[in-house]
Design a protein around this motif. Structure first.
Motif, PDB file in Angstrom:
ATOM      1  N   LEU A 126       0.739  -1.135  -0.047  1.00 17.30           N
ATOM      2  CA  LEU A 126      -0.030  -0.086   0.085  1.00 17.30           C
ATOM      3  C   LEU A 126       0.818   1.318  -0.078  1.00 17.30           C
ATOM      4  O   LEU A 126       1.681   1.275   0.835  1.00 17.30           O
ATOM      5  CB  LEU A 126      -0.936  -0.156   1.092  1.00 17.30           C
ATOM      6  CG  LEU A 126      -1.466  -1.352   1.646  1.00 17.30           C
ATOM      7  CD1 LEU A 126      -2.395  -1.125   2.982  1.00 17.30           C
ATOM      8  CD2 LEU A 126      -2.546  -1.704   0.284  1.00 17.30           C
ATOM      9  N   VAL A 127       0.491   2.071  -1.003  1.00 19.07           N
ATOM     10  CA  VAL A 127       1.552   3.315  -1.004  1.00 19.07           C
ATOM     11  C   VAL A 127       0.609   4.437  -1.069  1.00 19.07           C
ATOM     12  O   VAL A 127      -0.475   4.699  -1.805  1.00 19.07           O
ATOM     13  CB  VAL A 127       2.200   3.368  -2.345  1.00 19.07           C
ATOM     14  CG1 VAL A 127       3.076   4.656  -2.402  1.00 19.07           C
ATOM     15  CG2 VAL A 127       3.154   2.118  -2.716  1.00 19.07           C
ATOM     16  N   ARG A 128       1.146   5.460  -0.261  1.00 23.00           N
ATOM     17  CA  ARG A 128       0.115   6.792  -0.108  1.00 23.00           C
ATOM     18  C   ARG A 128       0.795   7.714  -1.284  1.00 23.00           C
ATOM     19  O   ARG A 128       1.481   7.777  -1.721  1.00 23.00           O
ATOM     20  CB  ARG A 128       0.521   7.206   1.272  1.00 23.00           C
ATOM     21  CG  ARG A 128       0.066   6.462   2.636  1.00 23.00           C
ATOM     22  CD  ARG A 128       0.153   7.434   3.803  1.00 23.00           C
ATOM     23  NE  ARG A 128       0.002   6.381   4.978  1.00 23.00           N
ATOM     24  CZ  ARG A 128      -1.451   6.092   5.476  1.00 23.00           C
ATOM     25  NH1 ARG A 128      -2.308   7.011   4.673  1.00 23.00           N
ATOM     26  NH2 ARG A 128      -1.792   5.572   6.394  1.00 23.00           N
ATOM     27  N   ALA A 129      -0.192   8.757  -1.574  1.00 30.18           N
ATOM     28  CA  ALA A 129      -0.024   9.636  -2.633  1.00 30.18           C
ATOM     29  C   ALA A 129       1.146  10.597  -1.880  1.00 30.18           C
ATOM     30  O   ALA A 129       1.960  10.938  -3.038  1.00 30.18           O
ATOM     31  CB  ALA A 129      -1.368  10.740  -2.285  1.00 30.18           C
ATOM     32  N   GLY A 130       1.755  10.761  -0.892  1.00 26.92           N
ATOM     33  CA  GLY A 130       2.633  11.755  -0.720  1.00 26.92           C
ATOM     34  C   GLY A 130       4.144  11.022  -0.833  1.00 26.92           C
ATOM     35  O   GLY A 130       5.338  11.404  -0.431  1.00 26.92           O
ATOM     36  N   ASP A 131       4.049   9.494  -1.143  1.00 25.09           N
ATOM     37  CA  ASP A 131       5.245   8.777  -1.117  1.00 25.09           C
ATOM     38  C   ASP A 131       6.402   9.409  -2.451  1.00 25.09           C
ATOM     39  O   ASP A 131       5.743   9.633  -3.185  1.00 25.09           O
ATOM     40  CB  ASP A 131       5.209   7.434  -1.433  1.00 25.09           C
ATOM     41  CG  ASP A 131       6.150   6.468  -1.385  1.00 25.09           C
ATOM     42  OD1 ASP A 131       6.931   6.178  -0.512  1.00 25.09           O
ATOM     43  OD2 ASP A 131       6.724   6.020  -2.555  1.00 25.09           O
ATOM     44  N   ARG A 132       7.715   9.602  -1.836  1.00 21.13           N
ATOM     45  CA  ARG A 132       8.460   9.734  -2.867  1.00 21.13           C
ATOM     46  C   ARG A 132      10.028   8.827  -2.858  1.00 21.13           C
ATOM     47  O   ARG A 132      10.048   8.074  -1.809  1.00 21.13           O
ATOM     48  CB  ARG A 132       9.070  11.173  -2.689  1.00 21.13           C
ATOM     49  CG  ARG A 132       8.034  12.374  -2.653  1.00 21.13           C
ATOM     50  CD  ARG A 132       7.644  12.471  -4.023  1.00 21.13           C
ATOM     51  NE  ARG A 132       6.468  13.556  -4.159  1.00 21.13           N
ATOM     52  CZ  ARG A 132       5.037  13.261  -3.929  1.00 21.13           C
ATOM     53  NH1 ARG A 132       4.872  12.259  -3.969  1.00 21.13           N
ATOM     54  NH2 ARG A 132       4.362  14.333  -4.235  1.00 21.13           N
ATOM     55  N   ALA A 133      10.541   8.962  -3.951  1.00 26.00           N
ATOM     56  CA  ALA A 133      11.808   8.094  -3.866  1.00 26.00           C
ATOM     57  C   ALA A 133      12.825   8.615  -2.886  1.00 26.00           C
ATOM     58  O   ALA A 133      13.629   7.702  -2.216  1.00 26.00           O
ATOM     59  CB  ALA A 133      12.362   8.231  -5.310  1.00 26.00           C
ATOM     60  N   GLU A 134      12.676   9.593  -2.364  1.00 24.12           N
ATOM     61  CA  GLU A 134      13.776  10.384  -1.269  1.00 24.12           C
ATOM     62  C   GLU A 134      13.442   9.385   0.088  1.00 24.12           C
ATOM     63  O   GLU A 134      14.499   9.339   0.830  1.00 24.12           O
ATOM     64  CB  GLU A 134      13.506  11.379  -1.003  1.00 24.12           C
ATOM     65  CG  GLU A 134      14.003  12.541  -2.240  1.00 24.12           C
ATOM     66  CD  GLU A 134      12.818  12.716  -3.254  1.00 24.12           C
ATOM     67  OE1 GLU A 134      11.845  12.317  -3.309  1.00 24.12           O
ATOM     68  OE2 GLU A 134      13.273  13.125  -4.299  1.00 24.12           O
ATOM     69  N   THR A 135      12.113   8.914   0.289  1.00 26.56           N
ATOM     70  CA  THR A 135      11.997   8.218   1.571  1.00 26.56           C
ATOM     71  C   THR A 135      12.696   6.739   1.398  1.00 26.56           C
ATOM     72  O   THR A 135      12.738   6.156   2.416  1.00 26.56           O
ATOM     73  CB  THR A 135      10.408   7.725   1.630  1.00 26.56           C
ATOM     74  OG1 THR A 135      10.051   7.088   0.495  1.00 26.56           O
ATOM     75  CG2 THR A 135       9.803   9.290   1.581  1.00 26.56           C
ATOM     76  N   GLU A 136      13.428   6.338   0.427  1.00 26.01           N
ATOM     77  CA  GLU A 136      14.072   5.340   0.480  1.00 26.01           C
ATOM     78  C   GLU A 136      15.637   5.311   0.302  1.00 26.01           C
ATOM     79  O   GLU A 136      16.592   4.514  -0.037  1.00 26.01           O
ATOM     80  CB  GLU A 136      13.772   4.506  -1.011  1.00 26.01           C
ATOM     81  CG  GLU A 136      12.237   3.999  -1.026  1.00 26.01           C
ATOM     82  CD  GLU A 136      11.755   3.861  -2.497  1.00 26.01           C
ATOM     83  OE1 GLU A 136      12.702   3.784  -3.444  1.00 26.01           O
ATOM     84  OE2 GLU A 136      10.614   3.622  -2.700  1.00 26.01           O
ATOM     85  N   ALA A 137      15.811   6.745   0.961  1.00 23.53           N
ATOM     86  CA  ALA A 137      17.439   6.974   1.178  1.00 23.53           C
ATOM     87  C   ALA A 137      18.064   6.039   1.940  1.00 23.53           C
ATOM     88  O   ALA A 137      17.501   5.563   2.964  1.00 23.53           O
ATOM     89  CB  ALA A 137      17.474   8.531   1.440  1.00 23.53           C
ATOM     90  N   ALA A 138      19.348   6.039   2.035  1.00 23.66           N
ATOM     91  CA  ALA A 138      20.188   5.231   2.697  1.00 23.66           C
ATOM     92  C   ALA A 138      20.080   5.857   4.582  1.00 23.66           C
ATOM     93  O   ALA A 138      19.692   6.873   4.544  1.00 23.66           O
ATOM     94  CB  ALA A 138      21.679   5.266   2.336  1.00 23.66           C
ATOM     95  N   GLY A 139      20.115   4.725   5.120  1.00 26.42           N
ATOM     96  CA  GLY A 139      19.839   5.179   6.561  1.00 26.42           C
ATOM     97  C   GLY A 139      18.343   4.907   7.163  1.00 26.42           C
ATOM     98  O   GLY A 139      18.275   4.711   8.285  1.00 26.42           O
ATOM     99  N   ARG A 140      17.578   4.728   6.307  1.00 29.59           N
ATOM    100  CA  ARG A 140      15.908   4.467   6.528  1.00 29.59           C
ATOM    101  C   ARG A 140      15.887   2.845   6.450  1.00 29.59           C
ATOM    102  O   ARG A 140      16.558   2.351   5.402  1.00 29.59           O
ATOM    103  CB  ARG A 140      15.162   4.882   5.618  1.00 29.59           C
ATOM    104  CG  ARG A 140      15.099   6.557   6.090  1.00 29.59           C
ATOM    105  CD  ARG A 140      14.204   7.358   5.088  1.00 29.59           C
ATOM    106  NE  ARG A 140      12.933   6.894   5.418  1.00 29.59           N
ATOM    107  CZ  ARG A 140      12.180   7.849   6.378  1.00 29.59           C
ATOM    108  NH1 ARG A 140      12.867   8.755   7.046  1.00 29.59           N
ATOM    109  NH2 ARG A 140      10.950   7.696   6.764  1.00 29.59           N
TER     110      ARG A 140
END
Length: 282
Positions: A126-140
């Motif tokens: 499930l993906v929300r409208a505000g999801d961005r590639a930046e949320t997959e950055a290193a450290g997360r």
């Protein structure tokens, strides 16, 4: 046979975010993407106006962003639940927007979306409208819930470790526990607790045993073991801010009003700010 990552679209901002999430994940895993639109044919009506063009536009956009990504499309008629569950059967996973209109109206709260999750034999993301590639950055992290014995969460752990390996991310494995009631004690359980040195050491030992095969299979994936007293939903949500993806196992229950999803998955689906993968039992 190579399974595609299948994504359902309905024209909403949430489903468009789901398309981009699916494309990024497919590129990482070396898989194709299949974009589908589910609609319910009634009174002899033709395909929904503009549906084919909307799918074609999605393909053109993906070709611009990911020129080497194989993409196919499909218009699915019949009941939306049956159509999406059938589409998921041949997929690596099914990706949907967390809210939408049309075929998957009221995704988080409505019966259609919950039935798709409850009945799908493949993981549903499930993906929300505000999801961005930046949320997959290193450290997360990839956060995954574990409960019971080694086999009880095996499918969710596999999904989490495979995703982490593809992304070069770490995995935080969360095991929540509560004080047992007087009625749950037995001579056998007391013996196990005594051997482990108490309740919390027992839970930590159970988590280590559940993780052992996945540590061996994915030796390069960093692992954080998180054991905390409290309800599983609350403990998972307490670490959701650091997650790029949250993975939970599915425990579907059937009742007179249809399939229902377990309370932990239900809580995370509603409140986690990141994408959520709901994984059925193996």
């Amino acid at each position: 046979m190579t399974r595609p990552i299948t994504v359902g679209v309905d024209g909403s901002a949430e489903s468009l975010a789901a398309v981009q999430w699916a494309a990024r994940e497919a590129v990482r895993r070396g898989l194709p993407v299949r974009v589908v639109h589910a609609w319910e044919k009634s009174d002899g009506a033709d395909e929904p106006a503009g549906a084919r063009e909307a799918l074609a536009e999605t393909v053109r956009d993906l070709a611009d962003r990911h020129p080497d990504l194989p993409v196919s499309t499909g218009l699915l008629d019949g009941g939306p639940v049956e159509a999406l569950v059938t589409a998921a059967a041949d997929a690596e996973m099914l990706v949907l927007g967390s809210r939408g209109h049309g075929a998957i109206v009221g995704f988080l709260l409505g019966s259609v979306g919950q039935q798709v999750i409850a009945e799908s034999g493949r993981p549903v993301v499930l993906v929300r409208a505000g999801d961005r590639a930046e949320t997959e950055a290193a450290g997360r992290e990839i956060v995954v819930g574990q409960q019971g014995g080694p086999d009880d969460s095996a499918a969710a752990l596999r999904f989490a470790f495979e995703t982490a390996a593809a992304r070069g991310a770490g995995v935080r494995v969360v095991r929540a526990w509560n004080l047992p009631t007087l009625y749950t004690f037995s001579p056998g359980s007391m013996k196990l607790l005594d051997e482990a040195g108490g309740l919390e050491p027992y839970e930590k030992k159970a988590l280590r045993e559940a993780l052992q095969p996945w540590r061996e299979q994915f030796p390069d994936v960093p692992v954080t073991q998180h054991v905390e007293i409290g309800s599983a939903g609350e403990v998972l949500l307490s670490v959701a801010a650091r997650a790029q993806l949250m993975v939970v196992g599915r425990r579907a229950h059937r009742s007179a009003v249809g399939a229902r999803i377990g309370s932990v998955a239900h809580a995370v689906m509603h409140h986690a700010p990141c994408p959520v993968a709901v994984v059925p039992p193996a």
